[in-house]
Enzyme design. Structure first.
Site, PDB file in Angstrom:
ATOM      1  N   ASP A   1      -7.858  -5.564   0.142  1.00 16.45           N
ATOM      2  CA  ASP A   1      -8.348  -6.423  -0.942  1.00 16.45           C
ATOM      3  C   ASP A   1      -7.933  -7.888  -0.793  1.00 16.45           C
ATOM      4  O   ASP A   1      -8.401  -8.737  -1.545  1.00 16.45           O
ATOM      5  CB  ASP A   1      -7.831  -5.904  -2.295  1.00 16.45           C
ATOM      6  CG  ASP A   1      -8.429  -4.553  -2.647  1.00 16.45           C
ATOM      7  OD1 ASP A   1      -9.627  -4.368  -2.384  1.00 16.45           O
ATOM      8  OD2 ASP A   1      -7.707  -3.696  -3.180  1.00 16.45           O
TER       9      ASP A   1
ATOM     10  N   HIS B   1       0.846  -1.187   0.000  1.00 18.72           N
ATOM     11  CA  HIS B   1       0.000   0.000   0.000  1.00 18.72           C
ATOM     12  C   HIS B   1       0.879   1.233   0.000  1.00 18.72           C
ATOM     13  O   HIS B   1       1.937   1.237   0.624  1.00 18.72           O
ATOM     14  CB  HIS B   1      -0.921   0.005   1.227  1.00 18.72           C
ATOM     15  CG  HIS B   1      -2.069   0.934   1.082  1.00 18.72           C
ATOM     16  ND1 HIS B   1      -1.981   2.270   1.368  1.00 18.72           N
ATOM     17  CD2 HIS B   1      -3.317   0.715   0.629  1.00 18.72           C
ATOM     18  CE1 HIS B   1      -3.153   2.838   1.110  1.00 18.72           C
ATOM     19  NE2 HIS B   1      -3.973   1.927   0.661  1.00 18.72           N
TER      20      HIS B   1
END
Ligand code: CMC
Length: 392
Positions: free
Chosen positions: A327, A270
């Site tokens: 996710d 991320h």
């Protein structure tokens, strides 16, 4: 032209001030309007969270009831908009159908497109929150060739969406309460994430004073990409491929580390979190529980957990601070609920919608807002002169 700083991917550049979402990426902290994400996930519905993001405070019982009532009144699509769906090929990706239909809302509601008229902004807000789930369900129905159902406004937003998606006439549809609660909670986890790619897109488009439907449609298109919302669909494809190749997690991780072209550990890493994504921690806890409740045992969950274990013990991932992101486990839950992989990113869009709306409204109301217009560092030819075509 003054001094220009090159910051590819906006790694260090803030483009706005915002009072909506706070992230501390090193500590793995996420708060909406000051409230920790785990408290909201446990105690607030998606509708309450939407209200919080858009209006700044958690609603009272009466405020929530009024908000709910307003949204329920707008879930129906104009019949002409419903007609749009038959024009798309049946194998169209539902994200493309979703963004097209949201863009088309500008053609149906031409009376409410003025970004500086608070009443028009308000009705557009309600229309988006109410109609996007219906559009999403119709995109799914279209893809499997089943008839569209009309919304049943005795149901709440999430129940209604599940019924529109999975209901088949003439049987009445009874959503599993555990499934409704889990999906609603996943929407809460996705509801905002400050200036990510899609939200920045919504703001950038909106900064030209384009209307909210146009801005949100652009955000949906940004979310479509596999490095952003499309990652949840890509994770399931990755897990399926590992399973088909015999479930060798170590071999796959080796290919990731060797940086084979196109091979990434999807659902990992991320830009902001250099620690466990707090949303992923909640999703992981939920995945086991929900899969258990829905009676769905999935070998892919086992592969995902082993993959995480191997990655978190490997120096490649440790040194780069790569952890599971939101996710990584969501797709497994969506799959257990009966959604096909093509719908996963649509579910992300449903969750992110109130965040896009809240950020668009904050942008429009901020006196400091200017049209978004990044600069560049020019690296092309210096001046040269045109010769006639026969002489080139
Ligand atoms: N698998 C393998 N290596 C990775 C991964 C990954 N998933 N993510 C980052 N890296 C490596 C990358 O190759 C780079 O290595 P090096 O320093 O040797 O060049 C290093 O880690 C830093 O990565 P980066 O690409 O500079 O990081 P970024 O901030 O530009 O990208 C990201 C962030 C999310 C796009 C990226 O981590 C990624 O592509 N992840 C996979 C896709 C994904 O799961 N996306 C969902 C993001 S979370 C929710 C959402 O927005 O939808």
């Amino acid at each position: 032209t003054g001094h220009v700083t090159l910051d590819v991917g906006f790694v260090n550049t803030a483009a706005c001030s915002s009072a909506i979402t706070y992230i501390d990426g090193d500590a793995g902290v996420l708060r909406y309007r000051g409230y920790p994400i785990d408290e909201l996930a446990e105690h607030a519905s998606f509708l309450e969270t939407s209200y919080l993001l858009i209006y700044g405070e958690l609603p009272t019982q009466d405020e929530l009831a009024a908000f709910d009532e307003r949204i329920r009144r707008h879930t129906l699509l104009h019949e002409d908009l419903t007609g749009f769906f038959s024009g798309f090929p049946r194998d169209a990706h539902p994200m493309a159908v979703l963004s097209s239909a949201v863009s088309a809302l500008s053609t149906f509601y031409q009376d409410s497109l003025d970004p500086f008229d608070p009443e028009q902004v308000e009705i557009s807000t309600v229309r988006l929150l109410a109609k996007v789930p219906t559009i999403a369900a119709y995109a799914y129905k279209k893809s499997i060739g089943q008839p569209f159902l009309y919304p049943d406004n005795r149901l709440d937003l999430t129940e209604n969406f599940l019924r529109l998606t999975f209901g088949v006439p003439p049987e009445p549809y009874e959503p599993d309460p555990a499934m409704v609660r889990a999906l609603d909670m996943l929407f809460v986890l996705h509801a905002d994430h400050e200036q990510n790619c899609s939200t920045s897109t919504v703001r950038l488009v909106g900064s030209s004073n384009a209307n909210m439907f146009a801005s949100v449609s652009a955000g949906i298109n940004a979310l479509f990409g596999p490095l952003h919302g499309g990652a949840n669909e890509a994770v399931l494809q990755m897990l399926g491929r590992i399973q088909a190749e015999g479930g060798d997690v170590d071999a796959f991780v080796r290919r990731v580390k060797d940086k084979e072209p196109g091979v990434k550990l999807m659902g990992f890493g991320h830009r902001v979190y250099k620690n466990y994504d707090p949303r992923a921690a909640i999703v992981k806890r939920t995945a086991d529980e929900v899969l258990g409740k829905l009676g769905a045992q999935d070998q892919l969950l086992d592969i995902a957990m082993r993959l995480e274990e191997v990655a978190l013990a490997d120096d490649y991932f440790v040194s780069r601070k790569l952890y599971p992101n939101v996710d990584f486990y969501t797709g497994l839950i969506y799959k257990a609920m009966g959604f096909p992989p093509k719908m996963f990113t649509v579910l992300f869009a449903l969750g992110r919608l109130p965040g896009w709306i809240a950020q668009w409204r904050e942008m429009i109301n901020d006196p400091a807002t200017k049209i978004g217009r990044p600069r560049q560092v020019y690296v092309g030819e210096t001046e040269r002169h045109v010769t006639a075509i026969g002489e080139r």
